[in-house]
Design an enzyme around this catalytic site. Structure first.
Site, mmCIF file in Angstrom:
data_model
loop_
_atom_site.group_PDB
_atom_site.id
_atom_site.type_symbol
_atom_site.label_atom_id
_atom_site.label_comp_id
_atom_site.label_asym_id
_atom_site.label_seq_id
_atom_site.Cartn_x
_atom_site.Cartn_y
_atom_site.Cartn_z
ATOM 1 N N GLN A 1 0.830 -1.200 0.000
ATOM 2 C CA GLN A 1 0.000 0.000 0.000
ATOM 3 C C GLN A 1 0.867 1.253 0.000
ATOM 4 O OE1 GLN A 1 -2.144 1.360 3.682
ATOM 5 N NE2 GLN A 1 -3.930 0.780 2.478
ATOM 6 N N GLY A 2 0.841 1.999 -1.083
ATOM 7 C CA GLY A 2 1.630 3.228 -1.169
ATOM 8 C C GLY A 2 0.751 4.452 -0.991
ATOM 9 N N SER B 1 1.020 6.678 2.323
ATOM 10 C CA SER B 1 1.734 7.702 3.088
ATOM 11 C C SER B 1 2.935 8.242 2.314
ATOM 12 C CB SER B 1 2.235 7.126 4.414
ATOM 13 O OG SER B 1 1.173 6.579 5.141
ATOM 14 N N SER C 1 4.725 -1.014 3.916
ATOM 15 C CA SER C 1 4.968 -2.348 4.472
ATOM 16 C C SER C 1 5.069 -3.367 3.350
ATOM 17 C CB SER C 1 3.837 -2.751 5.424
ATOM 18 O OG SER C 1 3.720 -1.821 6.471
ATOM 19 N N GLU D 1 -13.982 -2.992 6.487
ATOM 20 C CA GLU D 1 -13.437 -3.615 7.671
ATOM 21 C C GLU D 1 -14.438 -4.470 8.467
ATOM 22 O OE1 GLU D 1 -12.880 -1.985 11.582
ATOM 23 O OE2 GLU D 1 -11.074 -1.141 10.726
HETATM 24 C C1 LIG Z 1 4.401 -0.201 11.347
HETATM 25 C C2 LIG Z 1 3.807 0.752 10.370
HETATM 26 C C3 LIG Z 1 3.392 0.299 9.134
HETATM 27 C C4 LIG Z 1 2.858 1.183 8.187
HETATM 28 N N1 LIG Z 1 2.507 0.691 6.961
HETATM 29 C C5 LIG Z 1 2.078 1.564 5.989
HETATM 30 C C6 LIG Z 1 1.800 1.104 4.673
HETATM 31 O O1 LIG Z 1 1.946 -0.083 4.362
HETATM 32 N N2 LIG Z 1 1.396 1.998 3.746
HETATM 33 C C7 LIG Z 1 1.208 3.315 4.044
HETATM 34 O O2 LIG Z 1 0.805 4.048 3.177
HETATM 35 N N3 LIG Z 1 1.467 3.796 5.304
HETATM 36 C C8 LIG Z 1 1.900 2.943 6.280
HETATM 37 N N4 LIG Z 1 2.185 3.421 7.548
HETATM 38 C C9 LIG Z 1 2.086 4.862 7.796
HETATM 39 C C10 LIG Z 1 1.027 5.292 8.775
HETATM 40 O O3 LIG Z 1 -0.233 5.250 8.191
HETATM 41 C C11 LIG Z 1 1.419 6.696 9.266
HETATM 42 O O4 LIG Z 1 2.579 6.564 10.034
HETATM 43 C C12 LIG Z 1 0.353 7.354 10.096
HETATM 44 O O5 LIG Z 1 -0.760 7.669 9.299
HETATM 45 C C13 LIG Z 1 0.857 8.650 10.762
HETATM 46 O O6 LIG Z 1 1.476 9.498 9.852
HETATM 47 P P1 LIG Z 1 2.942 10.109 10.161
HETATM 48 O O7 LIG Z 1 3.815 8.970 10.488
HETATM 49 O O8 LIG Z 1 3.306 10.980 9.052
HETATM 50 O O9 LIG Z 1 2.774 10.955 11.469
HETATM 51 P P2 LIG Z 1 2.250 12.475 11.559
HETATM 52 O O10 LIG Z 1 0.988 12.599 10.796
HETATM 53 O O11 LIG Z 1 3.359 13.406 11.245
HETATM 54 O O12 LIG Z 1 1.917 12.573 13.091
HETATM 55 C C14 LIG Z 1 2.888 12.877 14.099
HETATM 56 C C15 LIG Z 1 2.155 13.164 15.408
HETATM 57 O O13 LIG Z 1 1.283 14.284 15.225
HETATM 58 C C16 LIG Z 1 -0.032 13.943 15.583
HETATM 59 N N5 LIG Z 1 -0.987 14.615 14.708
HETATM 60 C C17 LIG Z 1 -0.946 14.763 13.368
HETATM 61 N N6 LIG Z 1 -2.031 15.384 12.912
HETATM 62 C C18 LIG Z 1 -2.802 15.646 13.989
HETATM 63 C C19 LIG Z 1 -4.069 16.260 14.187
HETATM 64 N N7 LIG Z 1 -4.817 16.720 13.164
HETATM 65 N N8 LIG Z 1 -4.552 16.326 15.431
HETATM 66 C C20 LIG Z 1 -3.833 15.843 16.485
HETATM 67 N N9 LIG Z 1 -2.654 15.267 16.370
HETATM 68 C C21 LIG Z 1 -2.135 15.173 15.133
HETATM 69 C C22 LIG Z 1 -0.109 12.437 15.388
HETATM 70 O O14 LIG Z 1 -1.136 11.846 16.185
HETATM 71 C C23 LIG Z 1 1.270 11.996 15.831
HETATM 72 O O15 LIG Z 1 1.285 11.866 17.226
HETATM 73 C C24 LIG Z 1 2.717 2.556 8.509
HETATM 74 C C25 LIG Z 1 3.123 3.008 9.766
HETATM 75 C C26 LIG Z 1 3.682 2.132 10.684
HETATM 76 C C27 LIG Z 1 4.118 2.662 12.016
#
Ligand SMILES: Cc1cc2nc3c(=O)[nH]c(=O)nc-3n(C[C@H](O)[C@H](O)[C@H](O)COP(=O)(O)OP(=O)(O)OC[C@H]3O[C@@H](n4cnc5c(N)ncnc54)[C@H](O)[C@@H]3O)c2cc1C
Lengths: 387, 291
Positions: free
Chosen positions: A128-129, A131, A163, A249
């Site tokens: 899944q691409g 993020s 992932s 889901e």
């Molecule tokens: C193990 C793992 C597997 C993953 N696999 C995939 C995958 O296969 N494909 C894919 O596309 N993505 C994947 N992801 C990505 C995942 O969906 C993102 O990490 C997640 O959506 C959070 O985005 P970010 O990491 O950019 O954090 P950010 O969005 O930068 O968030 C950082 C912090 O800010 C807070 N924050 C951000 N916006 C708000 C708001 N509006 N209000 C309050 N707090 C806020 C968040 O809660 C967090 O604490 C994976 C992540 C992990 C950890």
């Protein structure tokens, strides 16, 4: 309110149990977690066995090659496979739970025929691409560009946290087909593409997780040519197409995990009794409390699944409520495991220590807890959006 | 499996809600809380509850009851909890069929809790358990007069009493969440409704999470009638009610600290109900031992 299973449901359970008892001893040994080709082969091999036995795509609609099982049958399937210690969905996760259902719901007949059977048979794996470095919680801010050139899109940009990217054949990719402007808000202008991972211009660079493994990767796309026929749904309608995926889901997302957590809890108690920590009433109460918690989470699962069943498979609003509590409980479980282990909690050779590390992602992946709380507050409770 | 309310159960829930809204509205609640002579048991309301089948709900029809089960009783008591209906409801419900007049609401029955607490002793016609030596307590809950009997060796609690108390806690938790959300939409600061601030949103979201987990636990316990599951549900419902009222108070700001807002009435009753029945520690030990 009825918690008993129908005769038909019990028959389904009995048939599944018998099959699992027969097939599990025939499985090859589990591959080393760092052996990615081995993991892929193992996960797809398991999918093939499910396919041959008629259990593949249980929850998929019949006209997509699935069995059209009810949410309750799906719950039973997940419960029994976890109980029996069957392999996890692993590398088939995105294909079976995200990309496949999206194609089933939104794809053309041709697209369904091309992509769905190989997922069900265990021939092809998906990733899944979604993020990007600058689009995480705010997914709609994604910037990977797709520019039309004849019957192709030329895609340039980068994805992150993908992932299983290293072993996937296909990627469900969200791209921007129309730039954001005064007239085009960020949620419009996104399209959903099936990207072949072996296309020229795709570079995957594994990322090391805090557990030391390479579960996810960065993906760089440099003028990758993707046929327009690989677009599922209309151009610029990808956001809606994606939300269809997420709504598949049906309350069953964490069934297997809750069963697994309850088993781990039993093992924690056994270990604590053996190593003497059981005499600590604070720890004992913590374990008892977790037992109460996971039992209630199981009941909440049954509640949500029953709700989905009544509404014909459309999930209720329970998903975010469940995920918030469950992800927290899972972290609590492994923090308690560390307490049971004492000094052993620093020994990476203990599976609970690795599980503790991976539990840390539960409040982040698939929508952080903060985002889930926003969803609950705004969409369920109807509180206003902030400025 | 169909773990959702049946249509009949929804009707019953709606029916009890309407009955209570018509017969014990906010004004009635405030009259009791603000009245100079303290809470008085409304005998007429008690008989109306009896006539509506509130106490005889689980009695077989052959004995003049409604012939329904624990899930229906739980739904009715959840509504009572929402409305903050006062009186020894659980004890009277449990006495139906055993104590003359309890089923019809003509006799008000209270019981001595294992903690020694006796609610509504003076108002009750019949006391179950040994209330000898009970002395009046200046009750922290303005809607529940209390006595305290000397401590006795802990007796086994009737699981049905624990379950119905949990159902009241559940109703109270849901009500506190709704109250907080309503207030958060109406009250503005810094030029926007306070409910638009994430700190407030997240308090409300967690109130709902606790309530819904408790709901699944309480309803499931009503279906299985398993005593251990009932006590576990009680633990979660206590938490949902007490913390829900606390968070509601926080959302209300200074208004939450007043006598005038209903928030404290929910909190104090939730404290009292938590005290009745098994302690959290005992339930946790029980569920640890089961591992
Ligand atoms: C193990 C793992 C597997 C993953 N696999 C995939 C995958 O296969 N494909 C894919 O596309 N993505 C994947 N992801 C990505 C995942 O969906 C993102 O990490 C997640 O959506 C959070 O985005 P970010 O990491 O950019 O954090 P950010 O969005 O930068 O968030 C950082 C912090 O800010 C807070 N924050 C951000 N916006 C708000 C708001 N509006 N209000 C309050 N707090 C806020 C968040 O809660 C967090 O604490 C994976 C992540 C992990 C950890």
């Amino acid at each position: 309110m009825d918690l008993t299973y129908t005769e038909e449901e019990e028959e389904f359970r009995a048939g599944l149990r018998a099959w699992l008892a027969d097939v599990l001893p025939q499985l090859p040994p589990r591959p080393d977690p760092t052996d990615w080709p081995g993991r892929r082969a193992y996960d797809l091999g398991w999918q093939r066995r499910l396919y041959d036995a008629g259990y593949a795509g249980l929850h998929w609609p019949v006209d997509a090659g699935g069995r059209g099982a009810t949410p309750t049958q799906h719950l039973i399937y997940l419960e029994e496979t976890e109980r029996a210690g069957a392999p996890y969905v692993g590398a088939n996760f995105v294909g079976l739970l995200h990309a496949g259902p999206t194609i089933a719901a939104e794809g053309t007949a041709e697209q369904r025929a091309r992509w769905l059977p190989p997922i069900l048979r265990g021939d092809e794996a998906w990733c899944q691409g979604f993020s990007e470095p600058d689009a995480g919680s705010d997914l709609a801010a994604l910037r990977t560009r797709a520019v039309r050139d004849g019957d192709h899109y030329v895609v340039t940009g980068s994805k992150i946290w993908t992932s299983h990217a290293e072993v996937a054949d296909w990627c469900e990719l969200l791209v921007r087909t129309t730039p954001v402007s005064e007239d085009v808000p960020k949620h419009r202008g996104i399209s959903w593409l099936a990207l072949p991972m072996d296309a020229p211009g795709v570079t995957v660079r594994p990322l090391r997780t805090l557990a030391g493994s390479t579960e996810f990767a960065e993906m760089f796309l440099d003028e990758v040519r993707v046929p327009v026929g690989n677009r599922v749904g209309d151009e610029n309608d990808g956001w809606r197409v994606t939300m269809v995926t997420l709504s598949f889901e049906r309350g069953t997302a964490f069934v297997g995990e809750v069963v697994a957590c309850r088993r781990t809890l039993g093992a924690l108690a056994a270990e604590a009794r053996k190593n003497g920590r059981w005499d600590d009433p604070v720890l004992r109460r913590r374990l008892g409390r977790l037992n109460v918690e996971f039992n209630a989470l199981w009941r909440l699962t049954q509640w949500n699944v029953s709700e989905a069943q009544r509404t014909g498979g459309v999930p209720g609003t329970g998903g975010s409520v469940f995920k918030l509590r469950y992800s927290h409980a899972r972290q609590e479980l492994y923090d308690t495991a560390a307490e049971v282990l004492g000094a052993g909690a620093l020994d990476l050779d203990h599976e609970w220590v690795l599980d503790r590390l991976s539990s840390l992602s539960y409040t982040i992946a698939a929508g952080t807890s903060q985002i889930q709380q926003n969803i609950v507050a705004e969409r369920i409770l109807g509180l206003p959006k902030g400025r | 499996m169909d773990f959702q309310l049946t249509e009949d159960q929804r009707d019953l829930q709606q029916g009890v809600r309407e009955l209570l809204a018509g017969r014990f509205d906010r004004e009635a609640l405030r009259d009791l809380a603000d009245g100079p002579e303290g809470p008085v048991l409304d005998r007429e309301l008690w008989r109306e509850l009896g006539a509506a089948g509130f106490f005889a709900l689980r009695l077989p029809e052959s004995e003049g009851g409604v012939g329904l089960g624990l899930p229906e009783a739980v739904l009715a008591f959840e509504e009572a909890g929402r409305a903050l209906l006062p009186g020894p409801l659980v004890a009277t419900h449990l006495a139906a069929g055993a104590v003359e007049g309890a089923a019809t609401g003509d006799t008000v029955v209270t019981a001595v809790d294992s903690s020694g607490l006796v609610p509504w002793l003076d108002a009750a016609d019949v006391v179950r358990g040994d209330a000898a030596g009970a002395v009046p307590v200046r009750s922290a809950d303005p809607l529940t007069p209390l006595h305290r009997a000397p401590a006795r060796p802990p007796a086994a609690q009737d699981p049905v009493a624990v379950l119905l108390t949990a159902a009241e806690q559940l109703g109270s938790a849901a009500r506190s969440c709704e109250t907080a959300v309503t207030y958060a939409r109406e009250r503005s600061q810094f030029g926007q409704p306070i409910g638009a601030f994430q700190a407030v949103k997240h308090l409300c979201a967690q109130m709902l999470v606790r309530t819904e987990l408790a709901r699944a636990a309480v309803y499931a316990a009503a279906v299985t009638a398993d005593p251990a599951e009932i006590r576990a549900a009680g633990l979660l419902a206590d938490e949902a009610a007490v913390r829900g009222a606390r968070d509601c108070l926080q959302v209300y700001g200074g208004m939450g600290f007043t006598w005038e807002a209903d928030v404290h009435l929910h909190l104090k009753r939730a404290w009292l109900r938590s005290e009745l029945g098994p302690s959290a520690g005992a339930v946790e030990e029980e569920w640890a031992a089961a591992l």
